[in-house]
Design an enzyme around this catalytic site. Structure first.
Site, short mmCIF file in Angstrom:
data_model
loop_
_atom_site.label_atom_id
_atom_site.label_comp_id
_atom_site.label_asym_id
_atom_site.label_seq_id
_atom_site.Cartn_x
_atom_site.Cartn_y
_atom_site.Cartn_z
N GLU A 173 0.83 -1.20 0.00
CA GLU A 173 0.00 0.00 0.00
C GLU A 173 0.87 1.26 0.00
O GLU A 173 1.89 1.32 0.69
CB GLU A 173 -0.88 -0.06 1.25
CG GLU A 173 -1.81 1.11 1.48
CD GLU A 173 -2.62 0.92 2.76
OE1 GLU A 173 -3.54 1.72 2.97
OE2 GLU A 173 -2.33 -0.01 3.54
N LYS A 190 -9.21 2.27 -2.04
CA LYS A 190 -9.52 1.60 -0.78
C LYS A 190 -10.94 1.96 -0.35
O LYS A 190 -11.36 3.12 -0.42
CB LYS A 190 -8.51 2.05 0.28
CG LYS A 190 -8.48 1.27 1.56
CD LYS A 190 -7.27 1.72 2.39
CE LYS A 190 -7.09 0.90 3.65
NZ LYS A 190 -5.85 1.28 4.37
N CYS A 225 -5.45 -3.55 2.74
CA CYS A 225 -5.19 -3.51 4.19
C CYS A 225 -6.47 -3.54 5.02
O CYS A 225 -7.07 -4.59 5.20
CB CYS A 225 -4.32 -2.30 4.53
SG CYS A 225 -3.43 -2.49 6.11
#
Length: 615
Positions: A41, A109, A161
């Site tokens: 990321e 995300k 994540c």
């Protein structure tokens, strides 16, 4: 196909270094004929850019680095690279999917981390589920949104994540869309035992969603406080098939799986918190040293548990770094290649390097014991560190006399106990700082989390320093870790430290001062802090949780809880001023990373009054 995860040790805004790591990893991936590689990321700019994410130039620079520097090196391979990106005046945390030199998709995300050490909601916007749009930059357009990507025999989906840790996670929807490969580029901070939870997540996700699951985390101490362990895992339908070495000193690592190897299986990770602590802090110190371009470390070595732990961790930084990198690369990374010739002439290079990188000093007073002096001297000798000894009684006496002359009375231990203790700690600070300045080195402060809880430390004294390596770990852990290090790491002279009861050695010797007498048993302090600080329980709730435990009788327990909350609330101003520390456990007391608390408050007055009457 050969599918890979890669970890990277990046630094905020280091465009040359960060892109070099990515390009080097791509070059190695192509040499190994890998088909697809997933980087972590925000891998272009690094995760820890903090409020620079607010700037309008940062994301543009990232996109330019991606398209101008990285894309030309992606011919013949597919890869995923992380970067921030502004779309419709909102900043998103994106994964860029690249295939054969062409940027194909931008996938933002959907769930932002906003607890503990993470403040993503401060900068980023969560991308809406199922939304797909077009992003335009410099007259070129790219698909952006919640995409499923078809590549070779796979349908690829993303969980970035935090996405994977939510109940309503993207994988629930991706499975329904036929996804059989989920990529998870992550920036997941290190904490003791956390790898076990990640392993369970990855393996169970691959089984639950009937897919191959690729996890790739960032590596190292990129920005000062958070440590990333560089974990790479690949799991397929409930089996862990790839896992790497954690906490590497290298710039990057690649782990891959050839899906023709259907029976391949990796060993499951077994946690050892003592080794995790050793490797995590060693790596964090190494990155802090080289990224700050300092000449080494200076440490006031008292012969006690805290300063001895810091000395051992610097020593382990050298030993692990040499073992993993070799002498030449180790010196290159700390910008000391001029040492090469001298060190190669020595049979024990780690000792020579320790002499150059670690300078210690035992700063005695009339209240210091010979046993702590010997413990400090012998440990420094075993490590190879420079060891100085000087006495500060003259400085303490000078300060004390000035005050006595102006107050027109003598200072006594009966009336002035705290002031007489603190002046000794503060008198040590100027000269050890002077040594650090002369060496252009980082001054290590040795505060631990237990001391931070209750303010058992002298501001501008033993808190003086550039970096606090153990400020996020409790004293009970440190005491037990030193016993482990004596045998497991073969530091024989730690026996002198481990025989001593922790003491500030600030009162006269006949008072036989110990830390636990001043405070409470460290094991009890740990249990109280976990409930009070980590779990946010009230004083009565802490008492109810511990009253039936064998850790203390009810009288000592109640007394200790009241003392803890009184000292905790009184000393927030000290925690606000502690040197930068590494996040190591599931929680810490650093207000800049985990625990914000008011400097002024009622001090739990009503709650403690209730506890005093509680049965």
């Amino acid at each position: 196909m050969k599918i890979a995860g890669a970890t990277l040790n990046q630094t905020p805004f280091d465009w040359e270094g960060n892109s070099r790591n990515i390009i080097s990893a791509l070059s190695e991936a192509k040499e190994k004929q890998l088909d697809l590689i997933c980087f972590p990321e925000l891998s272009i700019c690094a995760y820890g850019c903090e409020d620079m994410f607010y700037s309008n130039w940062l994301w543009k620079k990232c996109f330019d680095v991606l398209t101008e520097k990285i894309l030309p090196h992606t011919k013949g391979i597919a890869c995923v690279v992380g970067l921030p990106l502004v779309h419709n005046d909102k900043l998103y945390n994106c994964a860029a999917f690249i295939e054969n030199g062409e940027l194909k998709y931008l996938v933002p995300k959907q769930n932002l981390a906003n607890d503990g050490v993470h403040y993503e909601v401060r900068w980023f916007t969560a991308w809406p589920v199922d939304l797909q749009e077009t992003f335009t930059y410099k007259d070129k357009s790219y698909p952006i949104g919640d995409h499923v990507i078809e590549y070779e025999e796979y349908k690829i989906g993303f969980e970035i994540c935090e996405d994977a840790w939510r109940t309503d996670r993207p994988a629930n929807r991706l499975q329904k869309r036929g996804v059989n490969l989920i990529l998870n580029p992550s920036a997941s901070h290190f904490a003791l035992n956390k790898s076990l939870a990640r392993q369970e997540l990855v393996v169970n996700s691959s089984k639950q969603f009937e897919c191959t699951y690729v996890y790739a985390n960032l590596l190292g101490n990129e920005a000062g406080r958070m440590i990333f362990d560089g974990e790479i895992m690949i799991a397929k339908e409930g089996r862990l098939i790839v896992k790497n070495q954690l906490l590497s000193f290298k710039d990057y690592q690649i782990c891959f799986w050839d899906n023709s190897e259907s029976n391949k299986e990796a060993e499951l990770y077994v946690s050892n918190v003592n080794e995790e602590f050793q490797y995590a802090v060693a790596l964090a110190l190494f990155d802090y040293l080289r990224k700050s371009k300092s000449n080494g470390f200076v440490l006031s070595l008292s012969g006690g548990a805290d300063s001895s732990t810091c000395a051992i961790l610097v020593s382990e930084m050298i030993k692990i770094g040499l073992k993993e990198l070799g002498l030449k690369r180790f010196l290159e990374k700390i910008h000391k290649t001029e040492w090469m010739q001298e060190i190669t002439q020595n049979k024990r290079p780690e000792t020579t390097i320790a002499q150059k990188l670690l300078t210690t000093a035992y700063q005695s007073t009339s209240n210091s014991g010979h046993s702590t002096y010997e413990a400090a001297r012998k440990l420094a000798q075993e490590i190879g560190a420079v060891f100085y000894h000087w006495n500060i009684d003259d400085e303490v006496e000078t300060y004390s006399k000035k005050i006595e002359q102006n107050l027109n009375r003598p200072l006594t231990w009966e009336k002035d106990d705290v002031a007489l203790q603190n002046i000794q700690a503060r008198a040590r600070s100027p000269i050890i700082w002077m040594l650090a300045n002369i060496n252009n080195a980082l001054l290590i402060t040795t505060s631990n989390r237990s001391e931070g809880d209750v303010g058992y430390t002298t501001m501008d004294g033993d808190t003086s320093g550039s970096i606090a390596p153990i400020a996020a770990i409790d004293k009970f852990f440190i005491i037990n870790w030193l016993k482990w290090a004596e045998s497991a790491l073969n530091y024989k002279n730690l026996s002198y430290v481990n025989k001593l009861s922790p003491s500030a050695e600030l009162r006269p010797k006949d008072k036989k001062q110990t830390d636990e007498q001043d405070l409470m048993p460290y094991e009890l302090l740990l249990e109280i802090e976990k409930l009070a600080i980590r779990d946010k329980l009230s004083p009565v709730e802490v008492y109810e949780s511990l009253k039936n435990a064998a850790i203390a009788d009810k009288h000592l327990l109640k007394k200790s809880i009241i003392k803890f909350f009184q000292l905790w609330t009184r000393n927030q101003w000290k925690r606000e001023r502690l040197a930068p520390s590494f996040h190591l456990d599931t929680f810490n007391v650093d207000p800049k990373t985990w625990c914000r608390f008011p400097i002024l408050s009622s001090g739990f007055k009503e709650e403690l009054s209730i506890l005093e009457k509680w049965d």
